[in-house]
Write a protein that holds these residues in place. Structure first.
Motif, PDB file in Angstrom:
ATOM      1  N   ASP A  42       0.843  -1.188   0.000  1.00 17.21           N
ATOM      2  CA  ASP A  42       0.000   0.000   0.000  1.00 17.21           C
ATOM      3  C   ASP A  42       0.882   1.243   0.000  1.00 17.21           C
ATOM      4  O   ASP A  42       1.431   1.636   1.027  1.00 17.21           O
ATOM      5  N   ALA A  44       0.057   4.367  -0.393  1.00 20.21           N
ATOM      6  CA  ALA A  44      -0.529   5.471   0.367  1.00 20.21           C
ATOM      7  C   ALA A  44      -0.208   5.361   1.856  1.00 20.21           C
ATOM      8  O   ALA A  44      -0.156   6.372   2.569  1.00 20.21           O
ATOM      9  N   SER A  67       6.860   3.741   6.079  1.00 21.58           N
ATOM     10  CA  SER A  67       5.931   3.407   7.167  1.00 21.58           C
ATOM     11  C   SER A  67       6.687   3.018   8.434  1.00 21.58           C
ATOM     12  O   SER A  67       6.063   2.696   9.444  1.00 21.58           O
ATOM     13  N   THR A 305       5.383   5.589  -8.752  1.00 20.51           N
ATOM     14  CA  THR A 305       4.267   5.841  -7.815  1.00 20.51           C
ATOM     15  C   THR A 305       3.108   4.876  -8.044  1.00 20.51           C
ATOM     16  O   THR A 305       1.960   5.221  -7.847  1.00 20.51           O
ATOM     17  N   LYS A 306       3.429   3.642  -8.414  1.00 20.49           N
ATOM     18  CA  LYS A 306       2.397   2.610  -8.529  1.00 20.49           C
ATOM     19  C   LYS A 306       3.041   1.233  -8.376  1.00 20.49           C
ATOM     20  O   LYS A 306       4.211   1.022  -8.698  1.00 20.49           O
TER      21      LYS A 306
END
Length: 321
Positions: A42, A44, A67, A305-306
């Motif tokens: 993920d 985001a 993260s 970005t994917k």
């Protein structure tokens, strides 16, 4: 980690196009086959898979840079968060300006070691005992960016490659005061704001380091007394090289070329050939690991970005010489 998201745009596009134009072609006879994404992440949530250490059963421990997490991933893609590094209220990390967990190394007893960069006194090497919480065992300079991390269990030391300070730090495995083990122009960024020393591995009585800015793979002999020998360039022309691995006892290397989303095979004579690309599922790969005939590649998607992911591929042959 090499060339970060905040630098994306015209400059990054130009770099990527230059890499695509100059990279060696993909080999006609594929060395790596059956590439498949086993675990998506993920983006985001900051789950950018950065570095990898393998478990004896073939599962993987991966740092998720933004993260601040370390995740355990099975070969069929099941995920478990093992640890989260502590937050920093006012990060001042060079080049990034945010907290980031980067390199990872695993000891035979299951202890994990990670680099954590914050621009504060939390910057350094942290230990994660099996089932335990992260504990800082060594502080590194707040103005540096500890990136790749390698463990030499025989000598009882860790090596951390600093991308900003152009230094390889040596740290006792038990913790303590780090030593600037190797410093050289070859380890420094090519220009201000760049990434110098990045990935690091211990292999055949030497410490090997990649320099992202200079596109080089470096070898630093370990002298009998443990000190660093003269830095040698083993390969060049590896644009935006990130971390790397040795798939066998030979000096053959698999290296991640982050901006062009490629994995390259670097031969002992310094020549290199692309063996995986974005068409196989790579999305800005950051590191590589090999266990037997299985190749593991985390992709952090810093520029695309994917599709951040962990990809596995089959290695058709071993490298024994």
């Amino acid at each position: 980690m090499s060339r970060l998201p905040r630098l994306a745009g015209v400059t990054t596009a130009a770099i990527a196009l230059g890499v695509l134009a100059s990279a060696a072609p993909v080999s006609d006879e594929r060395l790596l086959t059956e590439p498949r994404v086993v675990a998506p992440f993920d983006l985001a949530a900051g789950q950018t898979p950065e570095n990898i250490a393998l478990e004896p059963d073939g599962s993987a421990d991966v740092t998720l840079a933004f993260s601040r997490q370390v995740a355990h991933i099975t070969q069929d893609g099941r995920k478990q968060i093992l640890a989260t590094l502590p937050p920093e209220a006012h990060p001042d990390t060079p080049l990034l300006e945010r907290t980031v967990v980067l390199g990872i190394a695993r000891a035979h007893d299951g202890t994990l070691y990670v680099d954590y960069a914050t621009g504060t006194d939390k910057t350094g090497v942290w230990r994660i005992s099996p089932g335990g919480t992260p504990r800082q065992i060594a502080r590194l300079p707040e103005g540096g960016l500890p990136n790749g991390l390698a463990l030499d269990e025989r000598r009882g030391v860790l090596y951390a490659a600093d991308s900003v300070l152009g230094t390889v730090w040596r740290i006792p495995r038990t913790g303590g005061v780090p030593t600037a083990w190797a410093r050289a122009t070859a380890l420094e960024p090519a220009a201000a704001g760049g990434f110098g020393a990045n990935g690091v591995k211990v292999h055949r009585d030497a410490v090997w380091v990649s320099n992202s800015d200079r596109g080089t793979l470096l070898r630093i002999p370990v002298r009998p007394d443990g000190s660093a020998g003269t830095v040698e360039t083993s390969a060049s022309g590896l644009e935006a090289i990130d971390d790397f691995t040795f798939p066998g006892p030979a000096n053959t290397v698999f290296a991640a070329l982050i901006t062009s989303s490629r994995i390259t095979q670097v031969r002992p004579d310094g020549t290199h050939t692309i063996v995986l690309t974005g068409q196989d599922g790579l999305s800005n790969p950051t590191s590589v690991a090999v266990r037997g005939r299985t190749v593991y590649v985390p992709s952090a998607a810093y520029f695309t970005t994917k599709d951040p992911n962990l990809l596995l591929a089959h290695l058709r042959r071993h490298f024994s010489r």
